[in-house]
Design a protein around this motif. Structure first.
Motif, PDB file in Angstrom:
ATOM      1  N   SER A  39       0.831  -1.210   0.000  1.00 49.74           N
ATOM      2  CA  SER A  39       0.000   0.000   0.000  1.00 49.74           C
ATOM      3  C   SER A  39       0.864   1.258   0.000  1.00 49.74           C
ATOM      4  CB  SER A  39      -0.921   0.014   1.218  1.00 49.74           C
ATOM      5  OG  SER A  39      -1.820  -1.061   1.160  1.00 49.74           O
ATOM      6  N   VAL A  85       0.977   4.356  -2.586  1.00 44.82           N
ATOM      7  CA  VAL A  85       0.837   5.759  -2.154  1.00 44.82           C
ATOM      8  C   VAL A  85       2.033   6.577  -2.626  1.00 44.82           C
ATOM      9  CG1 VAL A  85       0.836   7.252  -0.112  1.00 44.82           C
ATOM     10  CG2 VAL A  85      -0.657   5.268  -0.181  1.00 44.82           C
ATOM     11  N   GLN A 142       1.601   7.360  -6.248  1.00 40.91           N
ATOM     12  CA  GLN A 142       0.609   8.428  -6.433  1.00 40.91           C
ATOM     13  C   GLN A 142       1.176   9.784  -6.025  1.00 40.91           C
ATOM     14  OE1 GLN A 142      -2.251   8.078  -8.048  1.00 40.91           O
ATOM     15  NE2 GLN A 142      -1.712   5.928  -8.336  1.00 40.91           N
TER      16      GLN A 142
END
Length: 156
Positions: free
Chosen positions: A74, A78, A81
């Motif tokens: 995860s 992130v 992004q």
């Protein structure tokens, strides 16, 4: 008694003393054996109870490792992004700088003619005002002249 018999009696006394020593030490040795047996049973009991605990702990550690792997995945997403957002922010900053420069150019290009138009408008208003005042003064002079002429004609 001769020396041989004395040696045999001494040997019998020594053997008796040794037998007494063995009998006296047998009880503590027996108790020590019971203590060792009890310790062995306690160790086996601890071993029997610890094995399931260690198995459960291994399962827990594996679950935590799985969760940490998911968190790591995860966080990688992130971070990707955030890198994209950083790129977009940089582009937005460039666009903002370009718009500011364009605004400056348009302002400079429009300001000079606007100043000229404003100055022209001011000049026109000033000229119109002066013209009205001049016309009013002419009318007042003409009226005064007519009044004076009329006064002269009437006084003659």
């Amino acid at each position: 008694m001769d020396a041989g018999e004395i040696g045999q009696v001494a040997a019998l006394v020594a053997a008796g003393a040794f037998l007494m020593l063995v009998l006296v030490l047998a009880r503590p040795i027996w108790r020590l054996g019971n203590t060792v047996d009890a310790a062995t049973r306690a160790i086996n009991d601890v071993n029997d109870r610890t094995a399931p605990l260690l198995a459960n702990m291994n399962v827990t550690v594996e679950n935590v490792n799985t969760a940490l792997g998911q968190v790591h995945t995860s966080l990688d997403g992130v971070n990707i992004q955030l890198a994209k957002i950083d790129t977009m922010t940089g582009h937005a900053q460039n666009v903002t700088a370009n718009i500011a420069n364009l605004s400056t150019v348009v302002s400079a290009a429009a300001a000079n003619p606007l100043v000229k138009v404003a100055a022209f408008g001011y000049g026109v208003r000033k000229a119109a005002s002066a013209r009205r005042r001049a016309e009013d003064e002419r009318e007042v002079r003409a009226t005064l002249k007519q009044q004076r002429r009329a006064a002269r004609r009437g006084g003659r």
